[in-house]
Every structure is written in C-alpha cells, then in structure tokens.
Design an enzyme around this catalytic site. Structure first.
Site: not given
Ligand code: GRF
Length: 296
Positions: A120-122, A193, A196, A210, A212, A253, A282
């Site tokens: 969850g760093s983003n 992961l 959807i 999203n 990537h 993607d 990111e």
C-alpha cells in the site's frame, strides 16, 4: 510541525520558509494598517471599537498577504489559499470538477475508493496527497487480502475498509451496493491483483483507473505484476522502463493510457533496484495524475 505543513500544503522546505515569512510580514502589516485606519472611525464604546477592529483586520489581511506574497514569489499559493478560505466560509464561486459526484450529497465532494492488495505504498501517497483537499476524499480502502499492509495504513488513517471475498466479487454483485453506500465516485487501483468484473466497470464507466509498473502495452497482462514485470524487462535487455496509468476495461492492463513516465535502466539494474526506481516514479506521479483527472 514543519514537515506536517509541507505535507499539508504540498511544498518543499524553501517555499515553506517564504510562505511563513509572508504570513508573518502580512500579519504585521495588517495590524499596522488597521491601527492607522481606526481613528477614521469615531467610535464610542470599547466593545464597538473591538468589533470594528476585528472587521477591519479581517478585510485587510487578505489584501496584505497577497501584496507581500508578490515579492516573495508566493502569489499563486496565497491566491489559492485565500480562495479556499473564502469557499469554506461560503464566499466566492466554488470550482466545478470534471468527475461529478453521482451521489446526491455534497455535490462537489468526490469520494475515491482505493483498491489495493499489498503493502500500500501508493495508497499511502494518495492518502497524503488528498489529506486536506477541499473536494477529494479517500472514502474507502477495498482489499481482498486480510493481512495486507494497506489495511494497517487504513486503520492508522481512520479510513473505512472493505475486505472482500473473491466469490462475491466475481459471482456476486461485485460489491456495487457497498461502494454506493460509501458514496464512492471514483475507483483507483493501486496494486490490486484481482481482475475487475464487468459489472463493476459498467457501474463506474470511465471512473476506474490503474497503475502498472512498466510501459504498456508491453509487459502487461495476466501474471505480469511485481517482480515478474521487472525481471521480464531486464531479461529482454530493455533500455527503458517506466509506469503507465490507464483506464480499466475488461482486459488486464489494457484500457486507454492516461499517462506514462520513463526510467532509463542502469547497467547493473536488478529486478529489485528497478522496482525501487519504479515505485519512486509511481509515488511522484500517481496522486498528481488522479487530481488532474478529477479536475479535467
Ligand atoms: C505498484 O508497483 C503498482 O504499479 C502495481 O502494484 C504495486 C503496488 O505497490 N499495480 P504498493 O502496494 O502500492 O507499494
């Protein structure tokens, strides 16, 4: 305290110093100007004097800080700051947003759900970016992994969470009801992961994005996540990698690309060093791109 202000106003150390100086000088100028003007008003009782003084200071302060901000190069920051205060107290025109809330409350508030399954760093960077945002709120963290680090982030930040089961996500109602109950307008995937489901894409058309960790359309698709992506890039002796932010469609993607940033691989690049560089990109770009999209 200074770090908190830097985060809140999204500025670096040097600019923070100039902003604080502007506040200090602008405040002193306001006090001085108000005292000079007070004799103009022939006022009787002390309480009336105080009321008029407060009114005068309230009117003079924005003018003073805006004037002082010019030589310090901080006019853009202060005009935005003052407009924000004005909007909060019900003055001035509120800015319209590109993504309208589809829910019938606070029409200019946009509630984002972050879908994440990992560290969850983003997600953390996105939460930090929008912490004091006037219109955009992180309303929900959706996760399919009960031991994911992102859930600790959510609990520390006081953000509601929805831990989902694969079964209900794919064969049930894709949690659309829960998203609606949480008044979610926009969905941001950050290391989520699961694919959807079409039902969710249809419920949120053009409102799911999203990130990537490679330059799509290459190095994407099923199984292309985490270390596997970086290993594939290195194995192919690519000179560049990067990040791609894109809309989500029915394929992995695959949706329309919104933004890409590049990174030139070093001679001794390893999957781990590449992952670190990509994460930096990111963190730098994802929150900004989201904000831009929601205002477009
Ligand atoms: C990121 O590299 C992102 O590109 C990918 O998953 C990773 C999530 O990392 N979709 P984190 O959990 O945000 O640290």
């Amino acid at each position: 305290m200074f770090e908190r202000l830097q985060q809140k106003w999204k500025v670096k150390g040097g600019q923070l110093a100039l902003i604080l100086i502007t506040f200090a000088v602008g405040g002193s100028l306001t006090g001085y100007a108000a005292r000079q003007l007070m004799p103009v008003f022939a006022i009787g009782p002390a309480w009336l004097w105080i009321v008029v003084y407060i009114l005068l200071v309230t009117l003079l302060w924005p003018i003073a800080v805006l004037l002082i901000s010019i030589p310090f190069g901080q006019f853009p920051f202060f005009i935005k700051y003052i407009k924000k205060i004005g909007a909060r107290i019900g003055l001035g025109k509120r800015q319209e947003s590109g993504v309208r809330s589809s829910h019938n409350r606070e029409p200019l508030q946009i509630h984002i759900a972050i879908f994440a399954s990992g560290a969850g760093s983003n997600a953390q960077k996105i939460i930090d970016h929008f912490r004091d945002h006037e219109k955009i709120r992180i309303g929900l963290i959706v996760c399919n992994n009960p031991s994911a680090g992102v859930l600790s982030i959510a609990s520390r930040e006081g953000i509601p969470t929805l831990v989902i089961s694969k079964e209900q996500f794919f064969r049930g109602d894709a949690y659309i009801k829960e998203l609606n109950e949480n008044k979610i307008d926009f969905i941001v995937l950050a290391g989520f992961l699961l694919k959807i489901p079409v039902a969710l894409i249809k419920a949120y058309p053009g409102k799911i994005i999203n990130i990537h960790p490679a330059l799509l359309p290459r190095y994407g698709g099923k199984g292309m996540y985490g270390r596997a992506v970086h290993q594939a890039v290195i194995d192919a002796k690519e000179k560049k990698s990067g990040i791609t932010i894109h809309y989500v469609d029915e394929l992995y993607d695959h949706g329309k690309i919104i933004f890409q940033a590049h990174y030139d691989l070093g001679a001794d690049e390893t999957p781990q060093s590449l992952a670190e560089q990509i994460h930096k990109l990111e963190h730098e770009h994802y929150p900004r791109v989201i904000e831009k999209l929601l205002k477009a």
